[in-house]
Enzyme design. Structure first.
Site, mmCIF file in Angstrom:
data_model
loop_
_atom_site.group_PDB
_atom_site.id
_atom_site.type_symbol
_atom_site.label_atom_id
_atom_site.label_comp_id
_atom_site.label_asym_id
_atom_site.label_seq_id
_atom_site.Cartn_x
_atom_site.Cartn_y
_atom_site.Cartn_z
ATOM 1 N N SER A 67 0.797 -1.230 0.000
ATOM 2 C CA SER A 67 0.000 0.000 0.000
ATOM 3 C C SER A 67 0.827 1.276 0.000
ATOM 4 O O SER A 67 0.259 2.370 -0.116
ATOM 5 C CB SER A 67 -0.950 0.010 1.199
ATOM 6 O OG SER A 67 -2.069 -0.816 0.958
ATOM 7 N N LYS A 70 0.137 3.582 -2.762
ATOM 8 C CA LYS A 70 -0.928 4.587 -2.709
ATOM 9 C C LYS A 70 -0.379 6.004 -2.631
ATOM 10 O O LYS A 70 -1.121 6.967 -2.862
ATOM 11 C CB LYS A 70 -1.864 4.311 -1.519
ATOM 12 C CG LYS A 70 -2.730 3.060 -1.667
ATOM 13 C CD LYS A 70 -3.727 2.958 -0.522
ATOM 14 C CE LYS A 70 -4.685 1.784 -0.687
ATOM 15 N NZ LYS A 70 -4.082 0.497 -0.298
ATOM 16 N N SER A 131 -6.126 3.377 4.507
ATOM 17 C CA SER A 131 -5.609 2.606 3.373
ATOM 18 C C SER A 131 -6.708 1.861 2.636
ATOM 19 O O SER A 131 -6.526 0.716 2.195
ATOM 20 C CB SER A 131 -4.519 1.614 3.845
ATOM 21 O OG SER A 131 -3.695 1.224 2.774
ATOM 22 N N LYS A 251 2.961 6.619 4.903
ATOM 23 C CA LYS A 251 2.182 5.498 4.379
ATOM 24 C C LYS A 251 2.819 4.161 4.736
ATOM 25 O O LYS A 251 4.023 3.957 4.573
ATOM 26 C CB LYS A 251 2.040 5.590 2.862
ATOM 27 C CG LYS A 251 0.968 4.688 2.320
ATOM 28 C CD LYS A 251 -0.424 5.174 2.694
ATOM 29 C CE LYS A 251 -1.488 4.121 2.499
ATOM 30 N NZ LYS A 251 -1.435 3.028 3.509
#
Length: 442
Positions: A67, A70, A131, A251
């Protein structure tokens, strides 16, 4: 002929053996460079303002990013908002696929109801804080028309940002096999990959191009319209289990393929760092290893003035001037040069003067008139061992430079003076030639 074959075979064996030994030595050298002893496959620490690399472990090994991919989705959404392509309050109707993905077991999501409108802001917060994978797909569709088109934009932007080692196959960071048969690019079981350096570079661009990303990234819990609270997976934020002073982004990511990774950013006393830790064994471990990196950053590095304004390079305090009232002009640094360096190591750095050759004539001189403040080159910083400093971007390299300017003006000499200099030079040449001829006679 047989003898030649035998010699050739022996040479081949030697080359292969030498290569194997050399490879082993290289591996050991890289391992020795990991001064922090991290339990992570790869890691990078950089100064967030300049992108100077302060620590690295296997920075160019390509790994799954999960993730953390992202961050690129966030970049493209923020860019689209900034350019007026979409707006925060723009409604996005949830289709059947996005709805089913939001309900898929084992994936990070907030529930999205089919046929219901959600604003771009709601979906962005769901993606950036919790997320949310389905939210990321919905945003990809609204920005580019389809996730397939969006993935093309992700790879195009990565090339534009010169990330280096990367490949994006979806907007979420999930394995394509988790996307209910709708994978937009790559193989059915492929994932997004990047190196730690590329990941750090993406985070660097995200923070510097769209600093508002932190307004959302720093929120520890998402209060969604369904009345539920969804935690931020960045457990180093205030009030969460691994709270670390100064952390306000950025993140996390985890899949079976990628392991547990985290791109963090933290600020204390105006100094911000970015750290990347990739492929650890657990959620807790990625935060423990990140803490080691950030502790190292804040305890070992600080911004110091390397050169003051008005600094004159030793042995090069002036430049010759052609056709001027004066033969030379004084030069000095325009501004002070400050840089994040390791504590106590200021004396390990030296400077190098680089004059702009485009401003010099064939004799290496400036041509009058020269105005006070004219830029004539720059001073750059290197280690005393002659090593250049490492930065994520070419633009960042300029942080280790400061303009060198003329500290005074030199007017152009008038025509009469130039004529007399020419005459003097002419007779000087004649006298020089005559003197040489006389010397040869004796």
């Amino acid at each position: 002929m047989n003898r030649f074959k035998n010699v050739t075979m022996l040479i081949s064996i030697f080359v292969i053996s030498f290569t194997a030994i050399f490879s082993g030595m290289t591996f050991k050298a890289e391992a020795a460079e990991d001064t922090l002893g991290l339990d992570a496959e790869a890691s990078v620490l950089v100064d967030a303002e300049t992108g100077r690399v302060l620590y690295e472990k296997n920075p160019d090994v390509v790994l799954g990013v999960a993730s953390m991919a992202k961050m690129m989705t966030e970049y493209l959404v923020l860019e689209a908002v900034h350019n007026g392509k979409i707006s925060w309050e723009q409604p996005v109707k949830i289709n059947e696929y996005v709805h089913k993905l939001s309900a898929a077991p084992g994936l990070s999501n907030v529930g999205l109801t089919q046929g219901e409108d959600y604003t771009v802001k709601e979906l962005y917060e769901a993606m950036a804080i919790h997320s949310g994978n389905a939210a990321a797909v919905a945003l990809a569709e609204v920005v580019a028309g389809s996730e397939k088109n969006f993935v093309e934009e992700m790879n195009k932007k990565a090339e534009e940002l010169n990330l280096g080692e990367y490949k994006f196959v979806n907007s979420t960071g999930l394995n394509n096999s988790s996307l209910l048969g709708n994978h937009p690019a790559g193989a059915p079981d492929e994932e997004n990959v990047m190196s730690a350096r590329a990941t750090a570079k993406l985070a660097f661009h995200l923070l510097n191009d769209y600093p508002e990303v932190l307004e959302t990234a720093k929120i520890p819990r998402l209060k969604f319209r369904d009345g539920r609270e969804y935690p931020n997976f960045n457990w180093m934020l205030p009030t969460l289990v691994h709270h670390y002073e100064g952390v306000d982004g950025l993140k996390t990511g985890s899949t079976d393929f990628a392991g547990y990774s985290f791109t963090a950013t933290a600020i204390r006393d105006g100094q911000r760092f970015i750290s990347v830790v990739m492929k650890t064994n657990s959620a807790n471990e990625r935060f423990n290893e990140t803490e080691k990196v950030l502790n190292y950053a804040f305890s070992s590095f600080s911004e110091e003035e390397i050169l003051p304004a008005g600094y004159q390079a030793e042995g090069k305090k002036t430049i010759a001037v052609n056709k001027g009232k004066e033969d030379t002009v004084k030069i000095e640094s325009k501004d002070p040069l400050t840089m994040v360096i390791k504590n106590g190591e200021k004396e390990n750095y030296t400077t190098e003067l680089v004059i702009d050759e485009d401003k010099l004539d064939k004799n290496g001189e400036l041509t009058a008139p020269v105005n006070e403040g004219d830029v004539v080159g720059y001073l750059t910083v290197k280690t005393k061992e002659g090593e250049s400093l490492s930065f994520l971007t070419e633009q960042g390299e300029k942080a280790a430079q400061v303009d060198v300017i003329a500290s005074e003006s030199v007017e152009k000499a008038n025509g009469f003076v130039l004529m007399m200099r020419g005459i003097g030079g002419f007779f000087g040449d004649i006298w020089g030639s005559a003197s040489s001829a006389i010397k040869e006679l004796f």
